[in-house]
Design an enzyme around this catalytic site. Structure first.
Site, PDB file in Angstrom:
ATOM      1  CG  ASP A 272      51.389  30.737  42.126  1.00  0.00           C
ATOM      2  OD1 ASP A 272      52.014  31.291  41.286  1.00  0.00           O
ATOM      3  OD2 ASP A 272      50.883  29.381  42.146  1.00  0.00           O
TER       4      ASP A 272
HETATM    5  C1  NOJ Z   1      52.258  30.275  38.657  1.00  0.00           C
HETATM    6  C2  NOJ Z   1      52.470  28.889  39.085  1.00  0.00           C
HETATM    7  O1  NOJ Z   1      51.454  28.419  39.855  1.00  0.00           O
HETATM    8  C3  NOJ Z   1      53.685  28.883  40.099  1.00  0.00           C
HETATM    9  O2  NOJ Z   1      53.988  27.305  40.125  1.00  0.00           O
HETATM   10  C4  NOJ Z   1      54.985  29.447  39.205  1.00  0.00           C
HETATM   11  O3  NOJ Z   1      55.970  29.127  40.078  1.00  0.00           O
HETATM   12  C5  NOJ Z   1      54.520  30.941  39.185  1.00  0.00           C
HETATM   13  N1  NOJ Z   1      53.366  30.917  38.128  1.00  0.00           N
HETATM   14  C6  NOJ Z   1      55.741  31.509  38.431  1.00  0.00           C
HETATM   15  O4  NOJ Z   1      56.015  31.280  37.155  1.00  0.00           O
END
Ligand code: NOJ
Length: 718
Positions: A272
């Protein structure tokens, strides 16, 4: 795995420097302020993929074309400007639609209609591919039992089985039915996220720790990921959270042993956002090199946005902290997906026209099947076309909030508010607005009608990432609006636009009818009007329990029985297991939703009521049949649900678990037979020793309209 592709990967790997390999594992944002640096990195082979930001061309074709040219110009640096010409992959959070916006994922789960969900994501992929997006960071398939958690709206709800079906549907929608077809224009790679137990964040606080046993992890949180892997998902995103002291980002057990070795996932794992670097904040890595080594050795293939791999892995390899074969394995996985996407033959963003009218019609259908009719006393709904009503609440003309979180490319001009929908479906209806928070109702603005519609909702800022809330009750202003609506002495219909389950007990009794309308995207207004005026018979079902009050949370139907036996929801009657000041039952249970017609279930039977363990192990299944008759006056879709209880097992098992559902259209007076099949997958669970298998003995099978289904029969594995 395709041996030709693996050979091509071997060839490439043999030519790559360590730095170029690490480059493939590095994802960065397409930040225009860093364009010079990004282009240089591309030419040096130091970037494997992009995290794309906001587009939002709102129908401006020229702006969309300029964006495509920009995307292609970045790709050209990689393909024509770098030593080995390996294409980059452009990823984006395409969560529930792109230009056309479909209902929030939790609302889509409420359709209980995986085929329809698959169709929505197929169309979404086509629109996204037109903007050069080859990879979506969806589906989010975190089981969540805590509506305070802002991200529950992005997920599939509380149920592992429903989640498993929805996960597979979204993957098929994005990627197409086979990995071989992935290279066709309009198919893009999906990303099952957030692996794993992110939805179990303590207290519903985002990013917080999850305290989950391996037994619960496997039986509750894993099934949707298993569904995604079985459907061929090409990427998985690891979650931010820790589980009992172990950050997922650096867990070899979770990323390699369970996901890759045991489930057989052969795509790549992306972290993530900046999570690899954040291992330092979590206090398990002293510096970037520690963090990079821990994550890569755990099986985390691509570093999203933290640059920790690029800055540290060379050193880690030199010092022997990371073996080159570990690096090669991660690069192999990334290259495999790029080959499967056909990027080596055609990496360019191209535009293929879509049929917007058709897409909007699908969005309208999906929104119509998402909305849940919670209450309809005296059958006041549907309204007669052309009837007038008084309106209260501030969501009548709302468009932006109906888009829901994680939508950046929507076309606001195409979003239909409730007002737009009513004008389209019932043009002669006159709407008399009145001030909602008026403390006294001094005049009767409701001329010539006897209905008050209250349209209320929550804003996007209260939903999604880092947007948890502590109280699920409606705000004091909203409650006042509802109380005032009651003062007219007329029938009150609530239209509630909330992304998550709300605690309705303080106001529920003030409504004669309630439509839980979520945030349903572009066609919210038309779909709602279809239901209000009876063009569509509601068929949405709750994918998550609606609590009475916040203090009941977490509340979910599929809990195990306790030593003071529990039938459902903490014991319908049992006082000891419950709170002294509140019922054990929720406001509305999982799977619940009314229709404008009535359905009668009869003749529930198992075609064969016992099978031997050998038969089950060699693929035999119980066939559970039930007859469902539409006993009302209008046609409608019924969602029959099949729940199972493992009566006696080596571990405590849930009092009921959804193991089948089927949505069928039935004409008035018509009777249809629905057959559920229960085989090894449905009757197994992960035991204490992590083996997924059924145990012999009796199972009670319940079939009905929701998790309160009480008609049951017994089957037995001998
Ligand atoms: C953080 C989020 O938790 C995730 O769901 C997302 O895909 C990423 N950022 C990228 O934007």
């Amino acid at each position: 795995m395709n041996t030709e592709t693996e050979k091509k990967i071997d060839e490439l790997l043999s030519k790559m420097t360590v730095r170029e390999k690490i480059g493939q594992l590095t994802q960065y944002s397409t930040n225009p302020r860093e364009e010079g640096r990004i282009r240089e990195m591309l030419r040096k082979g130091e970037l494997g993929g992009f995290l794309c930001g906001t587009g939002c061309f709102n129908g401006d074709e020229e702006a969309a074309e300029r964006n495509r040219e920009y995307v292609n110009s970045l790709q050209r640096e990689a393909v024509e400007g770098s030593r080995l010409g390996i294409p980059v992959i452009f990823g984006k959070d395409v969560i529930h639609g792109h230009n056309t916006v479909y209902p929030l994922p939790l609302a889509l789960s409420a359709t209980f209609n995986p085929e329809l969900v698959e169709e929505c994501y197929d169309l979404t992929a086509k629109e996204a591919a037109n903007d050069g997006i080859m990879w979506s960071f969806a589906p989010m398939i975190d089981v969540s039992r805590d509506p305070r958690w802002g991200r529950c709206v992005e997920g599939i709800g509380e149920d592992p089985y429903l989640g498993e079906q929805m996960a597979a549907a979204v993957v098929r929608g994005f990627q197409g039915p086979t990995v071989e077809g992935l290279r066709e224009h309009g198919n893009i790679a999906a990303c099952a996220k957030h692996y794993i137990c992110y939805g179990a964040a303590e207290g519903g606080r985002d990013y917080h720790k999850a305290e989950v046993s391996d037994y619960t992890l496997r039986n509750t949180y894993l099934p949707p990921f298993r569904g995604a892997v079985k459907a061929g998902v090409r990427t998985v995103m690891s979650s931010f959270n820790e589980i009992s002291g172990q950050p997922v980002t650096s867990s070899r057990y979770l990323l390699t042993e369970l996901l890759k070795d045991e489930l057989g996932f052969d795509g790549f794992v992306v972290s993530d956002d900046r999570a690899v670097g954040q291992l330092q904040r979590q206090g398990v890595a002293a510096n970037g090199e520690d963090a990079a080594s821990l994550a890569l050795n755990a099986g985390l293939d691509m570093d999203m946005d933290s640059m920790v791999y690029l800055d540290n892995l060379e050193k880690a390899v030199e010092r022997g902290r990371v073996k080159e074969e570990t690096l090669n394995e991660a690069v192999r996985r990334v290259l495999r997906v790029k080959f499967e996407l056909g990027l080596f033959e055609n990496p360019w963003a191209t535009y293929v026209p879509t049929d917007r009218e058709h897409d909007s019609a699908v969005a309208r259908r999906a929104a119509g099947e998402s909305m849940v009719l919670l209450k309809n006393e005296g059958g006041i709904l549907p309204l007669k076309k052309g009837c007038d009503f008084t309106l209260m609440g501030d969501f009548y003309t709302e468009k932006l909030e109906q888009i829901g979180v994680w939508s950046s490319d929507f076309e606001l001009d195409r979003v239909k508010s409730m007002e737009d929908g009513i004008k389209e479906v019932s043009p002669n209806t006159r709407v008399w607005r009145t001030d909602s928070t008026h403390s006294t109702v001094n005049a009767n603005p409701a001329k010539g009608n006897d209905i008050v519609v209250v349209a209320l909702g929550e804003g996007n800022l209260l939903e999604g990432e880092a947007s948890s809330i502590a109280s699920l009750e409606l705000t004091e202003d909203q409650a006042l609006t509802i109380r005032n609506a009651r003062k007219f002495g007329k029938k009150v219909i609530g239209v509630l636009f909330y992304g998550r389950p709300m605690a309705l007990e303080p106001v529920e009794h003030l409504f004669d009818a309630i439509i839980y309308a979520w945030h349903c995207g572009s066609e919210t207004g038309t779909a709602l009007a279809d239901i209000l005026f009876g063009d569509v018979n509601p068929s949405g079902r709750l994918p998550m329990t609606l609590p009475r009050v916040t203090g009941q949370v977490p509340i979910y139907y599929n809990l195990p029985s306790t030593c003071r036996p529990v039938d459902e929801y903490y014991g319908k009657e049992a006082l000891l297991e419950n709170y002294r000041d509140e019922f054990g039952t929720p406001m509305y249970p999982f799977g619940y939703g009314l229709s404008y017609t009535t359905f009668e279930y009869s003749f529930l039977r198992a075609k064969k009521s016992s099978l031997t363990m050998d038969e089950i192990n060699s693929g035999a299944k119980f066939e559970i049949a039930v007859k469902v008759k539409n006993t009302g006056k209008v046609g409608g879709k019924e969602c029959a649900q099949c729940y199972v209880r493992d009566v006696l097992a080596s571990m405590t098992r849930p009092v009921k678990e959804l193991k089948g559902f089927s949505k069928v259209y039935i004409e008035p007076g018509e009777e249809k037979e629905i057959v559920f099949t229960l085989g090894k997958d449905e009757l197994s669970f992960y035991h204490a020793d992590r083996v997924f298998a059924p145990e012999s003995g009796k199972f009670t099978v319940y079939v009905g309209r929701d998790c309160y289904a009480s008609d049951s029969i017994e089957i037995e594995i001998l």
